[in-house]
Design a protein around this motif. Structure first.
Motif, PDB file in Angstrom:
ATOM      1  N   ALA A 149       0.853  -1.187   0.000  1.00 34.57           N
ATOM      2  CA  ALA A 149       0.000   0.000   0.000  1.00 34.57           C
ATOM      3  C   ALA A 149       0.891   1.241   0.000  1.00 34.57           C
ATOM      4  O   ALA A 149       1.858   1.320   0.759  1.00 34.57           O
ATOM      5  N   LYS A 150       0.568   2.161  -0.871  1.00 35.19           N
ATOM      6  CA  LYS A 150       1.255   3.453  -0.907  1.00 35.19           C
ATOM      7  C   LYS A 150       0.201   4.530  -0.759  1.00 35.19           C
ATOM      8  O   LYS A 150      -0.750   4.593  -1.538  1.00 35.19           O
ATOM      9  N   TYR A 151       0.368   5.378   0.266  1.00 35.19           N
ATOM     10  CA  TYR A 151      -0.576   6.461   0.523  1.00 35.19           C
ATOM     11  C   TYR A 151       0.109   7.786   0.203  1.00 35.19           C
ATOM     12  O   TYR A 151       1.242   8.033   0.627  1.00 35.19           O
ATOM     13  N   ILE A 152      -0.596   8.602  -0.556  1.00 36.94           N
ATOM     14  CA  ILE A 152      -0.048   9.889  -1.007  1.00 36.94           C
ATOM     15  C   ILE A 152      -1.031  10.993  -0.626  1.00 36.94           C
ATOM     16  O   ILE A 152      -2.212  10.913  -0.976  1.00 36.94           O
ATOM     17  N   ASP A 164       4.970   4.251   2.245  1.00 40.23           N
ATOM     18  CA  ASP A 164       4.748   2.907   1.706  1.00 40.23           C
ATOM     19  C   ASP A 164       4.617   1.892   2.843  1.00 40.23           C
ATOM     20  O   ASP A 164       5.318   1.987   3.858  1.00 40.23           O
ATOM     21  N   PHE A 165       3.758   0.912   2.620  1.00 44.71           N
ATOM     22  CA  PHE A 165       3.561  -0.158   3.596  1.00 44.71           C
ATOM     23  C   PHE A 165       3.628  -1.513   2.883  1.00 44.71           C
ATOM     24  O   PHE A 165       3.081  -1.662   1.786  1.00 44.71           O
ATOM     25  N   ARG A 166       4.295  -2.463   3.512  1.00 44.67           N
ATOM     26  CA  ARG A 166       4.294  -3.854   3.027  1.00 44.67           C
ATOM     27  C   ARG A 166       3.517  -4.683   4.036  1.00 44.67           C
ATOM     28  O   ARG A 166       3.900  -4.787   5.197  1.00 44.67           O
ATOM     29  N   VAL A 167       2.417  -5.260   3.602  1.00 45.77           N
ATOM     30  CA  VAL A 167       1.546  -6.010   4.512  1.00 45.77           C
ATOM     31  C   VAL A 167       1.620  -7.503   4.194  1.00 45.77           C
ATOM     32  O   VAL A 167       1.403  -7.908   3.043  1.00 45.77           O
ATOM     33  N   GLN A 190     -12.196  -9.067   7.145  1.00 43.43           N
ATOM     34  CA  GLN A 190     -11.733  -8.635   8.466  1.00 43.43           C
ATOM     35  C   GLN A 190     -10.232  -8.385   8.486  1.00 43.43           C
ATOM     36  O   GLN A 190      -9.767  -7.389   9.060  1.00 43.43           O
ATOM     37  N   ILE A 191      -9.464  -9.284   7.858  1.00 41.13           N
ATOM     38  CA  ILE A 191      -8.011  -9.111   7.914  1.00 41.13           C
ATOM     39  C   ILE A 191      -7.577  -7.912   7.069  1.00 41.13           C
ATOM     40  O   ILE A 191      -6.611  -7.216   7.402  1.00 41.13           O
ATOM     41  N   LEU A 192      -8.321  -7.645   5.977  1.00 39.04           N
ATOM     42  CA  LEU A 192      -8.042  -6.441   5.195  1.00 39.04           C
ATOM     43  C   LEU A 192      -8.368  -5.191   6.003  1.00 39.04           C
ATOM     44  O   LEU A 192      -7.581  -4.234   6.035  1.00 39.04           O
ATOM     45  N   GLU A 193      -9.515  -5.195   6.677  1.00 36.34           N
ATOM     46  CA  GLU A 193      -9.898  -4.051   7.504  1.00 36.34           C
ATOM     47  C   GLU A 193      -8.870  -3.802   8.593  1.00 36.34           C
ATOM     48  O   GLU A 193      -8.514  -2.649   8.877  1.00 36.34           O
ATOM     49  N   LYS A 194      -8.387  -4.865   9.224  1.00 34.08           N
ATOM     50  CA  LYS A 194      -7.381  -4.735  10.281  1.00 34.08           C
ATOM     51  C   LYS A 194      -6.179  -3.932   9.797  1.00 34.08           C
ATOM     52  O   LYS A 194      -5.718  -2.991  10.472  1.00 34.08           O
ATOM     53  N   HIS A 195      -5.671  -4.272   8.617  1.00 33.06           N
ATOM     54  CA  HIS A 195      -4.450  -3.616   8.147  1.00 33.06           C
ATOM     55  C   HIS A 195      -4.719  -2.244   7.540  1.00 33.06           C
ATOM     56  O   HIS A 195      -3.824  -1.385   7.535  1.00 33.06           O
ATOM     57  N   LEU A 196      -5.930  -1.995   7.080  1.00 32.52           N
ATOM     58  CA  LEU A 196      -6.280  -0.634   6.676  1.00 32.52           C
ATOM     59  C   LEU A 196      -6.308   0.291   7.890  1.00 32.52           C
ATOM     60  O   LEU A 196      -5.828   1.421   7.836  1.00 32.52           O
ATOM     61  N   ILE A 197      -6.883  -0.194   8.981  1.00 33.66           N
ATOM     62  CA  ILE A 197      -6.922   0.597  10.214  1.00 33.66           C
ATOM     63  C   ILE A 197      -5.512   0.935  10.660  1.00 33.66           C
ATOM     64  O   ILE A 197      -5.186   2.094  10.962  1.00 33.66           O
ATOM     65  N   LEU A 198      -4.635  -0.073  10.709  1.00 31.91           N
ATOM     66  CA  LEU A 198      -3.270   0.126  11.201  1.00 31.91           C
ATOM     67  C   LEU A 198      -2.474   1.072  10.309  1.00 31.91           C
ATOM     68  O   LEU A 198      -1.816   2.002  10.804  1.00 31.91           O
ATOM     69  N   THR A 199      -2.522   0.855   9.001  1.00 33.50           N
ATOM     70  CA  THR A 199      -1.684   1.655   8.109  1.00 33.50           C
ATOM     71  C   THR A 199      -2.207   3.078   7.941  1.00 33.50           C
ATOM     72  O   THR A 199      -1.415   4.031   7.923  1.00 33.50           O
TER      73      THR A 199
END
Length: 213
Positions: A149-152, A164-167, A190-199
């Motif tokens: 994931a790359k957030y700009i 940048d994040f490597r999940v 659920q596991i996708l939501e978990k890592h969206l919250i964290l990142t």
């Protein structure tokens, strides 16, 4: 005696399936004065290997999520993605479609044709259990998150912060005979939501110091 042992083994292996436990992070929305009275819009760009049994699996180019080529599995997992992102926006930020103060671009690159999060069937484990239980055992899966994931963040037409994040994460899951196949989607979501919250939480905290007043 051997029959008793065999019956015990069958009883244990065909008992209640142990479902995946996705431990959701306990976080609060980012609250920083930098975001006060700011408006924000976001766009999601997505890429995954080309879906289909007979495809070569080549990585597709990033494209707006609504136009991206998805597999059935990834379409199911990603259908709530815009809503999940909206729920993680900082406190006091207002969503605005036209002429917002800030634009968040999310580039999500899945490494599997089933999407950024998927249920990976463990054939060897499942086959072995079924041999011992005459086909009565639960099926073994791994619930996997595997994506970049790359957030700009842009302000006034300029990029002010990027991260940048490597999940990579996985959790064991047993699917019982009475579980519907669609129940797997619940755990991949659920596991996708978990890592969206964290990142996103980490990103918005770090980006705050770059936002212009």
């Amino acid at each position: 005696m051997k029959k008793i042992i065999l019956l015990l083994m069958v009883s244990i292996l065909t008992g209640c399936a142990t479902h995946a436990e996705i431990k959701m992070p306990v976080t609060t929305k980012v609250h920083d004065v930098a975001y006060e009275n700011k408006t924000l819009n976001y766009e999601i760009l997505y890429s995954q290997p080309k879906p289909g049994i007979f495809s070569g699996g080549e990585q597709l180019p990033l494209a707006p999520l609504e136009k991206a080529e998805l597999s059935v599995a990834s379409a199911s997992t990603l259908k709530e993605l815009p809503k999940l992102i909206f729920e993680q926006l900082p406190v006091s930020v207002k969503y605005l479609t036209n002429n917002p103060d800030l634009i968040l671009k999310l580039e999500i690159t899945a490494h599997d044709k089933y999407g950024p999060a998927y249920a990976d069937y463990e054939f060897a484990k499942s086959f072995g259990k079924n041999l011992l239980t005459f086909g009565l055992a639960s099926s073994e899966y791994n619930i996997v998150a595997d994506f970049d994931a790359k957030y700009i963040l842009e302000q006034e037409g300029e990029v002010i912060f990027t991260k940048d994040f490597r999940v990579r994460d996985e959790v064991d899951h047993e699917k019982g005979d009475f579980d519907s196949f669609n129940s797997l989607n619940e755990y991949t979501s659920q596991i996708l939501e978990k890592h969206l919250i964290l990142t996103l939480h980490e990103f918005f905290k770090a980006a705050a110091m770059h936002v212009k007043s």
